[in-house]
Design a protein around this motif. Structure first.
Motif, PDB file in Angstrom:
ATOM      1  N   HIS A 208       0.837  -1.208   0.000  1.00  0.00           N
ATOM      2  CA  HIS A 208       0.000   0.000   0.000  1.00  0.00           C
ATOM      3  C   HIS A 208       0.866   1.249   0.000  1.00  0.00           C
ATOM      4  CE1 HIS A 208      -2.241   3.282   2.025  1.00  0.00           C
ATOM      5  NE2 HIS A 208      -3.220   2.864   1.259  1.00  0.00           N
ATOM      6  N   ARG A 209       1.898   1.248   0.850  1.00  0.00           N
ATOM      7  CA  ARG A 209       2.788   2.411   0.893  1.00  0.00           C
ATOM      8  C   ARG A 209       3.491   2.622  -0.445  1.00  0.00           C
ATOM      9  NH1 ARG A 209       8.323   1.740   3.883  1.00  0.00           N
ATOM     10  NH2 ARG A 209       8.635   0.635   1.908  1.00  0.00           N
ATOM     11  N   ASP A 210       4.029   1.546  -0.999  1.00  0.00           N
ATOM     12  CA  ASP A 210       4.781   1.673  -2.246  1.00  0.00           C
ATOM     13  C   ASP A 210       3.899   2.108  -3.411  1.00  0.00           C
ATOM     14  OD1 ASP A 210       6.975   0.923  -0.797  1.00  0.00           O
ATOM     15  OD2 ASP A 210       7.090  -1.116  -1.619  1.00  0.00           O
ATOM     16  N   SER A 211       2.636   1.638  -3.415  1.00  0.00           N
ATOM     17  CA  SER A 211       1.726   2.016  -4.503  1.00  0.00           C
ATOM     18  C   SER A 211       1.204   3.440  -4.337  1.00  0.00           C
ATOM     19  CB  SER A 211       0.548   1.039  -4.584  1.00  0.00           C
ATOM     20  OG  SER A 211      -0.275   1.139  -3.431  1.00  0.00           O
ATOM     21  N   HIS A 212       1.425   4.022  -3.157  1.00  0.00           N
ATOM     22  CA  HIS A 212       1.023   5.405  -2.900  1.00  0.00           C
ATOM     23  C   HIS A 212       2.246   6.303  -2.671  1.00  0.00           C
ATOM     24  CE1 HIS A 212      -2.770   3.289  -2.253  1.00  0.00           C
ATOM     25  NE2 HIS A 212      -3.370   4.439  -2.453  1.00  0.00           N
ATOM     26  N   THR A 213       3.369   5.924  -3.274  1.00  0.00           N
ATOM     27  CA  THR A 213       4.576   6.736  -3.252  1.00  0.00           C
ATOM     28  C   THR A 213       4.892   7.126  -4.691  1.00  0.00           C
ATOM     29  OG1 THR A 213       5.438   5.604  -1.291  1.00  0.00           O
ATOM     30  CG2 THR A 213       7.021   6.825  -2.626  1.00  0.00           C
ATOM     31  N   TYR A 214       4.952   8.407  -4.939  1.00  0.00           N
ATOM     32  CA  TYR A 214       5.066   8.910  -6.310  1.00  0.00           C
ATOM     33  C   TYR A 214       6.340   9.721  -6.470  1.00  0.00           C
ATOM     34  CZ  TYR A 214       0.108   7.875  -5.701  1.00  0.00           C
ATOM     35  OH  TYR A 214      -1.081   7.252  -5.411  1.00  0.00           O
ATOM     36  N   ASP A 215       6.861   9.747  -7.684  1.00  0.00           N
ATOM     37  CA  ASP A 215       8.045  10.521  -8.007  1.00  0.00           C
ATOM     38  C   ASP A 215       7.650  11.776  -8.778  1.00  0.00           C
ATOM     39  OD1 ASP A 215       9.679   8.596  -6.864  1.00  0.00           O
ATOM     40  OD2 ASP A 215       9.900   7.489  -8.746  1.00  0.00           O
ATOM     41  N   ALA A 216       8.313  12.885  -8.465  1.00  0.00           N
ATOM     42  CA  ALA A 216       8.071  14.135  -9.185  1.00  0.00           C
ATOM     43  C   ALA A 216       9.414  14.777  -9.513  1.00  0.00           C
ATOM     44  CB  ALA A 216       7.225  15.081  -8.346  1.00  0.00           C
ATOM     45  N   THR A 217       9.583  15.176 -10.770  1.00  0.00           N
ATOM     46  CA  THR A 217      10.835  15.810 -11.189  1.00  0.00           C
ATOM     47  C   THR A 217      10.643  17.262 -11.605  1.00  0.00           C
ATOM     48  OG1 THR A 217      10.517  14.946 -13.426  1.00  0.00           O
ATOM     49  CG2 THR A 217      11.872  13.634 -11.922  1.00  0.00           C
ATOM     50  N   THR A 218       9.376  17.696 -11.704  1.00  0.00           N
ATOM     51  CA  THR A 218       9.102  19.109 -11.992  1.00  0.00           C
ATOM     52  C   THR A 218       8.132  19.627 -10.939  1.00  0.00           C
ATOM     53  OG1 THR A 218       7.149  18.732 -13.387  1.00  0.00           O
ATOM     54  CG2 THR A 218       9.312  18.648 -14.460  1.00  0.00           C
ATOM     55  N   TYR A 219       8.095  20.947 -10.771  1.00  0.00           N
ATOM     56  CA  TYR A 219       7.198  21.504  -9.752  1.00  0.00           C
ATOM     57  C   TYR A 219       5.736  21.310 -10.140  1.00  0.00           C
ATOM     58  CZ  TYR A 219       5.746  24.430  -5.861  1.00  0.00           C
ATOM     59  OH  TYR A 219       5.189  24.865  -4.688  1.00  0.00           O
ATOM     60  N   GLU A 220       5.434  21.400 -11.417  1.00  0.00           N
ATOM     61  CA  GLU A 220       4.063  21.189 -11.877  1.00  0.00           C
ATOM     62  C   GLU A 220       3.609  19.763 -11.547  1.00  0.00           C
ATOM     63  OE1 GLU A 220       6.520  22.431 -13.706  1.00  0.00           O
ATOM     64  OE2 GLU A 220       5.853  24.536 -13.713  1.00  0.00           O
ATOM     65  N   GLU A 221       4.491  18.813 -11.784  1.00  0.00           N
ATOM     66  CA  GLU A 221       4.186  17.408 -11.482  1.00  0.00           C
ATOM     67  C   GLU A 221       4.023  17.210  -9.978  1.00  0.00           C
ATOM     68  OE1 GLU A 221       6.031  13.034 -12.739  1.00  0.00           O
ATOM     69  OE2 GLU A 221       7.349  14.787 -12.614  1.00  0.00           O
ATOM     70  N   PHE A 222       4.876  17.867  -9.206  1.00  0.00           N
ATOM     71  CA  PHE A 222       4.810  17.766  -7.750  1.00  0.00           C
ATOM     72  C   PHE A 222       3.467  18.284  -7.230  1.00  0.00           C
ATOM     73  CE2 PHE A 222       5.365  19.471  -3.483  1.00  0.00           C
ATOM     74  CZ  PHE A 222       6.031  18.447  -2.830  1.00  0.00           C
ATOM     75  N   VAL A 223       3.076  19.475  -7.642  1.00  0.00           N
ATOM     76  CA  VAL A 223       1.826  20.090  -7.173  1.00  0.00           C
ATOM     77  C   VAL A 223       0.631  19.254  -7.609  1.00  0.00           C
ATOM     78  CG1 VAL A 223       0.327  22.118  -7.373  1.00  0.00           C
ATOM     79  CG2 VAL A 223       2.792  22.410  -7.101  1.00  0.00           C
TER      80      VAL A 223
END
Length: 293
Positions: free
Chosen positions: A231-246
């Motif tokens: 559950h934790r791993d499937s709800h952990t996301y990567d972001a490399t741009t601020y737009e993607e992060f937000v």
């Protein structure tokens, strides 16, 4: 001890808490260091274990602080060595509080109530006699309790409530297993073990029930940890741009991994824009990108 030794002890205590969470509570955690903004006020460093709840929210599950000698020096706390020379004390502070009870509830619980890992449950199995007013049923339930109590934490629900009521009550309390035994089971020299986490029913011989119950507990402990980890791993996301992060923070509950330059101005802007906070700088790094998000 040197300052390096004292700080190493701080991290060692964090490992104690992390091992307890994973091996006993079946709750996976991320170990790391808090940013200067998020660390304990006045500490040199704060180390943390972070867990993800079922609703996608993070919980700081335990912390270990290295204070250096700032607090002892402020109160003029010194120690004398064998040459009677005074030295500063290096201070640590660490703890795991009652919030961990909330973590157990929020990581493992479901719509029917608590789900407790076998290694922490105050009652590991509840024996529920079926048709208990029939001759010999309660006696067999007590006999089974006494047999299992040599290895496990066991109770018998011999109340006047219906079996269905007893099953529901056992589920609400999160008791890891229940054992159903009735006249037909006694005749067949068997009982039925029911897992709380999956509700799987396992028919076992009364001659082998001690061994089988122990195997069920080990399987449950493993499965609950791996389910929480998945559950934790499937709800952990990567972001490399601020737009993607937000976009991720606003629409996907869970953790976001992103690079950070170390400037608190960036950390403050993220919190201002999204309300997200820095959970930790993980010891295990996953180098996604070389530019601050």
């Amino acid at each position: 001890a040197t300052e390096e030794d004292a700080e190493a002890r701080t991290q060692q205590m964090l490992n104690v808490y992390a091992d307890f969470c994973e091996q006993v509570l079946a709750m996976p955690v991320i170990k790391g260091r808090k940013t200067d903004k998020e660390k304990f006020a006045g500490a040199t460093a704060t180390y943390t274990i972070e867990a993800l709840m079922h609703d996608g929210k993070a919980l700081q599950s335990a912390t270990s602080h290295f204070f250096g000698n700032s607090f002892p020096d402020a109160f003029d706390i010194k120690y004398a060595d064998k040459n009677n020379e005074l030295h500063s004390v290096y201070e640590t502070s660490w703890g795991l509080s009652t919030r961990i009870i909330g973590a157990i509830i929020m990581v493992h619980g479901d719509d029917s109530g608590l789900v407790l890992p076998p290694r922490i449950a105050p009652v590991q199995t509840m024996i529920v006699p079926v048709a208990q007013h029939k001759e010999g049923v309660l006696d067999k339930a007590y006999e089974l309790r006494d047999k299992l109590a040599r290895q496990f934490k066991v109770k018998v629900d011999d109340s006047e409530k219906s079996p269905g009521w007893k099953f529901a009550e056992q589920e609400i309390k999160g008791i890891p297993t229940r054992i159903e035994i009735g006249p037909k089971d006694i005749e067949a020299n068997q009982a039925v073990i029911v897992r709380r986490d999956t509700r799987e029913k396992i028919v076992v011989s009364l001659d082998e029930i001690e061994t089988k119950l122990g195997e069920v507990f080990e399987t449950m402990q493993h499965d609950m940890l791996e389910k929480a980890r998945a559950h934790r791993d499937s709800h952990t996301y990567d972001a490399t741009t601020y737009e993607e992060f937000v976009e991720t923070i606003n629409n996907k509950p869970g953790f976001v991994r992103a690079m950070w330059c170390g400037d608190q101005a960036c950390e403050d802007k993220i919190k201002e824009d999204t309300t997200a906070t820095s959970r930790c700088m993980p010891f295990e790094q996953n180098q996604l990108y070389d530019k601050c998000v």
